[in-house]
Write a protein that holds these residues in place. Structure first.
Motif: not given
Length: 394
Positions: A95-118
């Motif tokens: 649970x921790x990995x799922x939510x934290x990795x998703x949050x960090x990719x969304x806010x930490x990779x700029x315009x690449x965020x959506x692609x990185x989350x996918x």
């Protein structure tokens, strides 16, 4: 993400070995997955205060460490109670990995965020496909090898954790970007409605996903498929989800997130309707998997960029959706038990239609409510200015 995907899919194929080696019945054997699901919900909720107090690196590293430790416990445990302890520990980390990795990719990779989350969630999907295949190759009695491999994958993440900056965390970035009046009662009310809309979307789409993943072999067997043919078709369903996420990763720069999610729900509903024709069921559910794939990762990014789902609310929605994912197969099983396997296609279609309605509702609630400006947390330019060096991803 591959490790936690493998964890999600490893318990089911291991049940025959648990029953044989531990002398337990089907009901007791199923508690392994239930305990992991409970641990995952707790892990999601507790990961947020840990990240706020100790930073990104400690929170993610602790979650990865729990995945590794719990997998080792399951791999080495001589008794069933210890296996259940391992399932809870792995769930906390999952649970921790799922939510934290998703949050960090969304806010930490700029315009690449959506692609990185996918891509991250496509890796999760690869894990769900790989674990059953590996268990089938080595035999269910060798499940310990599979859980040891999962522990090794998690340890790779722990070893590379220094690449993650300890701060700023997503909560800090969100609070910096909040515009004046962000907590006004009207906006708070809209935020609650949006959060419930996303929760309904995730619960219903997970209902379709877990329902097909668990019951498609039974339905196809009643239609005359062999056991191997039904298993192959179900594997195709999971792999189609992975393909859908990789395709979505390529589309996120060109297609708005809301459009991508609503279109995926339309495709899922249309494919679900196709399954009403018995001869097309296997192919229909292959299409359902393809369209289901983009909904969760892109829905999470969409939810984060609305400005209504920062921090705890984001975590609560994901935790609630996991509860729905755990309950959906049980409810669908009860329907099939009462009315036969012919009840599954219309049930899946009804669930898909509810998911579509939820996505449209959220799109209407969030339409034209957040104009782009540098003070608005939903603005891509604001996000880029808040972390020009992509703090959270490095």
């Amino acid at each position: 993400m591959t490790a936690i995907g493998a964890l999600t899919a490893a318990y089911g194929p291991s049940i025959p070995a648990f029953k044989e080696q531990q002398g337990i019945n089907d009901t007791a054997a199923g508690t392994g997955l239930a305990m992991q699901s409970i641990g995952a919900v707790i892990g999601i909720l507790f990961s947020q205060p840990l990240m706020r107090r100790r930073g990104n690196r400690v929170a993610v590293g602790a979650s990865m460490g729990l995945v590794a430790a719990g997998s080792v416990i399951v791999a080495c445990a001589p008794t069933w109670p210890l296996i259940l302890v391992g399932a809870v520990v792995t769930g906390l980390g999952l649970g921790g990995c799922d939510v934290l990795i998703t949050q960090l990719l969304i806010v930490g990779t700029g315009a690449r965020g959506p692609a990185m989350v996918n891509i991250a969630h496509a890796c999760f999907g690869l894990g769900t496909a790989a674990a059953p295949a590996l268990i089938a190759a080595v035999g269910a009695t060798q499940y310990r090898v599979v859980f040891a491999a999962i522990a090794l994958m998690a340890l790779v993440g722990v070893v590379t954790i220094k690449g993650l900056a300890p701060s700023p965390n997503p909560h800090e970035l969100a609070s910096r970007a909040q515009a004046p009046g962000h907590d006004a009662p009207r906006r708070r009310g809209i935020g609650v409605a949006v959060a419930f809309g996303f929760l309904a979307l995730y619960v219903t789409h997970f209902g379709a996903q877990s329902g097909i993943g668990n019951w498609e072999p039974t339905v196809l067997a009643d239609q005359g498929f062999s056991a191997s043919g039904a298993a192959l078709a179900t594997s195709g369903f999971w792999l189609a989800m992975v393909a859908g996420r990789f395709v979505a990763a390529a589309l996120t720069r060109r297609v708005p997130l809301a459009t991508l999610v609503v279109a995926s729900c339309i495709g899922m509903t249309g494919a679900g309707a196709l399954a009403l024709h018995g001869s097309a069921t296997a192919w229909a559910y292959l299409l359902v998997g393809f369209f289901i794939g983009p909904i969760f990762p892109n829905g999470l990014t969409w939810m984060a960029t609305t400005g209504h789902a920062h921090g705890n609310r984001f975590a609560y929605v994901i935790a609630g959706s996991m509860v729905g994912m755990a309950l959906a197969p049980v409810a669908l099983g009860a329907v099939i038990g009462a009315h036969g396997t012919g009840a599954m296609p219309p049930s899946i279609l009804a669930i898909a239609a509810l998911a579509l309605a939820s996505s449209v509702l959220v799109a209407l609630l969030t339409r034209k409510r957040h104009p782009r400006n540098d003070d608005d947390p939903t603005s891509e330019s604001a996000r880029d200015h808040s972390h020009p060096r992509e703090h959270s991803s490095h």
